[in-house]
Scaffold this motif. Structure first.
Motif, mmCIF file in Angstrom:
data_model
loop_
_atom_site.group_PDB
_atom_site.id
_atom_site.type_symbol
_atom_site.label_atom_id
_atom_site.label_comp_id
_atom_site.label_asym_id
_atom_site.label_seq_id
_atom_site.Cartn_x
_atom_site.Cartn_y
_atom_site.Cartn_z
ATOM 1 N N PHE A 187 48.239 106.899 56.309
ATOM 2 C CA PHE A 187 46.947 106.602 56.962
ATOM 3 C C PHE A 187 46.646 105.108 57.076
ATOM 4 O O PHE A 187 45.572 104.715 57.521
ATOM 5 C CB PHE A 187 45.779 107.315 56.247
ATOM 6 C CG PHE A 187 45.961 108.808 56.174
ATOM 7 C CD1 PHE A 187 45.872 109.576 57.318
ATOM 8 C CD2 PHE A 187 46.243 109.437 54.963
ATOM 9 C CE1 PHE A 187 46.061 110.954 57.267
ATOM 10 C CE2 PHE A 187 46.435 110.812 54.910
ATOM 11 C CZ PHE A 187 46.337 111.566 56.054
ATOM 12 N N ASP A 188 47.582 104.255 56.675
ATOM 13 C CA ASP A 188 47.348 102.809 56.698
ATOM 14 C C ASP A 188 47.690 102.234 58.073
ATOM 15 O O ASP A 188 48.524 102.767 58.794
ATOM 16 C CB ASP A 188 48.218 102.149 55.627
ATOM 17 C CG ASP A 188 47.826 100.702 55.382
ATOM 18 O OD1 ASP A 188 46.930 100.478 54.546
ATOM 19 O OD2 ASP A 188 48.403 99.806 56.047
ATOM 20 N N LYS A 189 47.059 101.107 58.380
ATOM 21 C CA LYS A 189 47.312 100.504 59.698
ATOM 22 C C LYS A 189 48.731 99.939 59.797
ATOM 23 O O LYS A 189 49.264 99.789 60.883
ATOM 24 C CB LYS A 189 46.267 99.440 60.031
ATOM 25 C CG LYS A 189 46.312 98.151 59.225
ATOM 26 C CD LYS A 189 45.274 97.176 59.783
ATOM 27 C CE LYS A 189 45.149 95.908 58.953
ATOM 28 N NZ LYS A 189 46.398 95.192 58.702
ATOM 29 N N ASP A 190 49.347 99.636 58.661
ATOM 30 C CA ASP A 190 50.720 99.124 58.681
ATOM 31 C C ASP A 190 51.766 100.184 58.364
ATOM 32 O O ASP A 190 52.904 99.856 58.020
ATOM 33 C CB ASP A 190 50.860 97.967 57.676
ATOM 34 C CG ASP A 190 50.012 96.780 58.052
ATOM 35 O OD1 ASP A 190 49.860 96.535 59.274
ATOM 36 O OD2 ASP A 190 49.474 96.111 57.147
ATOM 37 N N ARG A 191 51.405 101.440 58.476
ATOM 38 C CA ARG A 191 52.380 102.485 58.129
ATOM 39 C C ARG A 191 53.545 102.440 59.102
ATOM 40 O O ARG A 191 53.374 102.202 60.295
ATOM 41 C CB ARG A 191 51.714 103.863 58.120
ATOM 42 C CG ARG A 191 51.281 104.389 59.474
ATOM 43 C CD ARG A 191 50.503 105.686 59.306
ATOM 44 N NE ARG A 191 50.114 106.302 60.558
ATOM 45 C CZ ARG A 191 49.045 105.949 61.269
ATOM 46 N NH1 ARG A 191 48.286 104.944 60.882
ATOM 47 N NH2 ARG A 191 48.753 106.601 62.391
ATOM 48 N N LYS A 192 54.735 102.675 58.562
ATOM 49 C CA LYS A 192 55.901 102.616 59.449
ATOM 50 C C LYS A 192 56.897 103.723 59.180
ATOM 51 O O LYS A 192 58.057 103.612 59.568
ATOM 52 C CB LYS A 192 56.556 101.241 59.372
ATOM 53 C CG LYS A 192 56.891 100.773 57.972
ATOM 54 C CD LYS A 192 57.466 99.353 58.059
ATOM 55 C CE LYS A 192 57.906 98.871 56.685
ATOM 56 N NZ LYS A 192 58.407 97.511 56.699
ATOM 57 N N GLY A 193 56.469 104.767 58.509
ATOM 58 C CA GLY A 193 57.369 105.898 58.371
ATOM 59 C C GLY A 193 57.379 106.483 56.983
ATOM 60 O O GLY A 193 56.659 106.034 56.084
ATOM 61 N N ILE A 194 58.230 107.491 56.820
ATOM 62 C CA ILE A 194 58.197 108.289 55.601
ATOM 63 C C ILE A 194 59.213 107.814 54.577
ATOM 64 O O ILE A 194 60.152 107.084 54.892
ATOM 65 C CB ILE A 194 58.441 109.784 55.909
ATOM 66 C CG1 ILE A 194 59.878 110.039 56.372
ATOM 67 C CG2 ILE A 194 57.517 110.278 56.982
ATOM 68 C CD1 ILE A 194 60.173 111.519 56.538
ATOM 69 N N ASN A 195 59.007 108.218 53.339
ATOM 70 C CA ASN A 195 60.016 108.212 52.283
ATOM 71 C C ASN A 195 60.396 109.671 52.084
ATOM 72 O O ASN A 195 59.518 110.519 52.025
ATOM 73 C CB ASN A 195 59.456 107.689 50.954
ATOM 74 C CG ASN A 195 58.861 106.290 51.023
ATOM 75 O OD1 ASN A 195 57.886 105.998 50.325
ATOM 76 N ND2 ASN A 195 59.425 105.417 51.850
ATOM 77 N N LEU A 196 61.674 109.956 51.973
ATOM 78 C CA LEU A 196 62.073 111.320 51.639
ATOM 79 C C LEU A 196 62.106 111.465 50.120
ATOM 80 O O LEU A 196 62.186 110.465 49.393
ATOM 81 C CB LEU A 196 63.430 111.647 52.260
ATOM 82 C CG LEU A 196 63.392 111.806 53.785
ATOM 83 C CD1 LEU A 196 64.799 111.826 54.361
ATOM 84 C CD2 LEU A 196 62.635 113.075 54.177
ATOM 85 N N GLY A 197 62.048 112.692 49.651
ATOM 86 C CA GLY A 197 62.063 112.908 48.215
ATOM 87 C C GLY A 197 62.694 114.235 47.881
ATOM 88 O O GLY A 197 62.739 115.141 48.710
ATOM 89 N N GLU A 198 63.214 114.344 46.643
ATOM 90 C CA GLU A 198 63.743 115.641 46.226
ATOM 91 C C GLU A 198 62.972 116.144 45.025
ATOM 92 O O GLU A 198 62.398 115.382 44.255
ATOM 93 C CB GLU A 198 65.251 115.609 45.966
ATOM 94 C CG GLU A 198 65.764 114.452 45.158
ATOM 95 C CD GLU A 198 67.295 114.371 45.183
ATOM 96 O OE1 GLU A 198 67.949 115.052 45.999
ATOM 97 O OE2 GLU A 198 67.831 113.609 44.363
ATOM 98 N N GLY A 199 62.959 117.460 44.890
ATOM 99 C CA GLY A 199 62.217 118.059 43.794
ATOM 100 C C GLY A 199 62.062 119.553 43.995
ATOM 101 O O GLY A 199 62.578 120.112 44.971
ATOM 102 N N ALA A 200 61.378 120.149 43.044
ATOM 103 C CA ALA A 200 61.105 121.588 43.105
ATOM 104 C C ALA A 200 59.755 121.842 42.477
ATOM 105 O O ALA A 200 59.258 121.013 41.708
ATOM 106 C CB ALA A 200 62.186 122.368 42.357
ATOM 107 N N ALA A 201 59.164 122.956 42.808
ATOM 108 C CA ALA A 201 57.918 123.356 42.155
ATOM 109 C C ALA A 201 57.760 124.863 42.278
ATOM 110 O O ALA A 201 58.335 125.484 43.176
ATOM 111 C CB ALA A 201 56.710 122.653 42.774
#
Lengths: 381, 203
Positions: free
Chosen positions: A202-216
């Motif tokens: 939601f930031d004005k300087d956003r430039k994309g995602i970080n991927l992540g691994e995990g489970a829940a």
């Protein structure tokens, strides 16, 4: 069991988060509250030519005491379920229990390391993993597998809730996991959708995602086992019918899902204390979500994105973020949104930038994904 | 929730043949899947250039839906949000996963990557028909009529008046689609686990 009866929704009687910042929900919550993130910067030209940031398990991480022939994906599922049901052995073996598994890519990384043949194609099928996991625990029924892009986790919880409400089962163990490898990283990279630093939802300087691994995992039940049990109260799914890789231009379809989920919960938007958004930190997703939240009239309600702690964990995201949100509600805290400083969406939004403490009643989880899909889930006390 | 629902149409696409409601409509003779799906597309005489950009899973599901809905659903007779799509298969998007992975060494292609999710076929069907209701893709080793019956009943019990549901699976030259149109307020074959299983196996 204290026998508390259900008027609407289903009880969440146990849960787990298995992520790079912790192997139990308690450990994850402790680290979240101290502001710890699993996201790190990586330079590995074997995977991607460019620097990227992601939340990944270390290569030496062990998930199970005895790994057997289980793949990393299956170990994540097994370890997460094991922790969540450690005090509920009777539920695992009950014929009134259904296992629901959520994943987008499962064992896909094996295609990068193993010799391609029919045996491998069978081995990486999600139903093969589901069978192995079911066998490990001795579940009576064939598991249900949801693979619906980035809303899979939320859809899996909705699926479980409904199977309990219709009394097809009394318990649903809903687990999600995804592993990050070259396959997924290169794909999101090809969309120019990856950020090289911590993502900025939601930031004005956003430039994309970080991927992540995990489970829940969440263990859903028609009967409470504790006075504190929170409830899943309603859920809905929609489709944009607009584009396979870009979100709705208006956000109306996500807003529809939010309103349907609220209606099912017998609540209105003003009953919601906070929103755990999808908040991937791509230009288009966050803009669409801001639109949807405004259409639903919820723009003054605090909203956070947990992507800065976990990255986007794909098929696990809906589960990890729901478990965090349930515990936030219980503890009376709204976590801040790492990476957010200045609003960069065109509609007003009350993005949670600092830790909030106070009484909370109900929460909303949203998710959207490729294929134009959206999902919303309402939970509360 | 308990209101009787009906299968008002069904369609199968496999073995180079297309059938609707048990009647064969098209026989592509013995050709590759790539030629077969284009053959069916031409047979349908529709203009939808985006069809050619789709992967085989989406092409198959899209074509089966075209056949299923033709003369069965009038545009505008239902609100977009009342129409759901619930599909399942065994191989997820493996067919496209392999094509995508083979392309990575020469530079990953977003046009291929987007099809490495099984639910993209649902997205294509929704875009074509303007469906905005519930949509879910399940993976199962075989067509599980009991599971499909239950999930469609849940979806229709909550939000939807209509559901396009069934099986769409592609891997290499092996493919099979069997889709059902389920509606609440029309006559047809009673929607039940038994009838889903019977119709699936009759194809």
């Amino acid at each position: 069991m204290d026998g508390q009866q259900l008027h609407k929704g289903v009880f969440v009687i146990a849960d787990n988060i298995l992520s790079p910042i912790g192997s139990t929900t308690a450990e994850n919550m402790r680290h979240l509250k101290s502001g710890e993130s699993g996201v790190q910067q990586y330079i590995d030209t074997n995977i991607l030519p460019d620097t990227f940031s992601a939340s990944l398990f270390s290569q030496s991480h062990t998930f199970l005491e005895q790994e057997g022939d289980y793949t990393k994906f299956e170990q994540l599922l097994i370890a997460s379920i094991t922790d969540s049901v450690k005090e509920l052995p009777e539920i695992v073996s009950s014929e009134r229990t259904i296992l629901i598994i959520s994943s987008t890519k499962g064992n896909i990384s094996l295609l990068e390391t193993e010799t391609h043949n029919t045996g491998l194609y069978q081995r990486i099928a999600l139903h093969t993993s589901a069978g192995l996991v079911a066998q490990h625990f001795g579940f009576v029924h064939t598991p249900i597998i949801v693979s619906n892009a980035c809303i899979s986790g939320v859809v899996a919880i909705i699926t479980g809730m409904r199977l309990l409400q219709s009394r097809d089962y009394d318990h649903a163990i809903v687990v999600g996991a995804d592993v990050i490898s070259k396959f997924v990283l290169s794909g999101f990279g090809s969309f120019q959708a990856l950020s090289d630093e911590l993502c900025k939802p939601f930031d004005k300087d956003r430039k994309g995602i970080n991927l992540g691994e995990g489970a829940a995992t969440v263990v859903l039940s028609t009967v409470a086992n504790n006075r504190d049990n929170l409830k899943i109260l309603g859920g809905a799914i929609s489709n944009d019918a607009n584009h396979i890789s870009g979100p709705s231009r208006t956000g109306e379809e996500l807003a529809w899902a939010i309103n349907e989920a609220l209606a099912e919960a017998d609540l209105t938007y003003s009953d919601i204390s906070f929103i755990s958004a999808h908040g991937t930190a791509t230009m288009y997703n966050d803009e669409m979500e801001a639109n949807a939240i405004n259409i639903a009239g919820m723009q003054t309600i605090p909203v956070n994105s947990l992507k800065g702690y976990y990255g986007h964990t794909l098929g696990a995201a809906g589960l990890i973020e729901t478990v965090v949100s349930l515990h936030s509600l219980k503890e009376g805290i709204i976590l801040p949104t790492p990476g957010f400083q200045n609003s960069g969406v065109s509609k007003p939004l009350n993005v949670s930038a600092e830790m909030f403490k106070g009484p909370l009643e109900n929460g909303l989880k949203t998710a959207s994904g490729f294929g134009g899909c959206n999902a919303a889930l309402v939970f509360g006390k | 929730m308990t209101e009787q629902k009906y299968i008002t149409a069904w369609c199968s696409v496999f073995n180079n043949k297309v059938a609707k409601n048990g009647m064969q409509l098209f026989d592509g003779k013995t050709v590759s899947i790539d030629e077969f799906v284009v053959g069916v597309y031409k047979y349908l005489q529709v203009q939808y250039p985006k069809f050619y950009k789709m992967d085989n899973l989406s092409k198959l599901g899209w074509l089966a839906t075209e056949v299923l809905l033709k003369d069965n659903i009038e545009k505008g007779s239902y609100a977009p949000e009342q129409i759901a799509v619930v599909l399942a298969n065994a191989n997820a998007s493996l067919d496209s996963d392999l094509r995508y992975l083979a392309s990575v060494k020469d530079g990953a292609s977003p046009a291929l990557f987007v099809y490495t999710l099984p639910n993209i076929v649902i997205g294509e069907i929704c875009i074509r028909n303007g469906f905005k209701g519930e949509n879910t893709f399940y993976i199962a080793a075989h067509f599980d009529a009991a599971m499909m019956y239950r999930q469609v009943s849940e979806t229709m019990g909550h939000k939807a008046e209509v559901c396009v549901c069934g099986w769409v699976d592609v891997f290499g030259e092996d493919y099979k689609a069997v889709l059902f149109l389920v509606e609440t307020h029309k006559e047809g074959i009673p929607f039940s686990e038994t009838n889903l299983k019977k119709l699936f196996e009759s194809n």
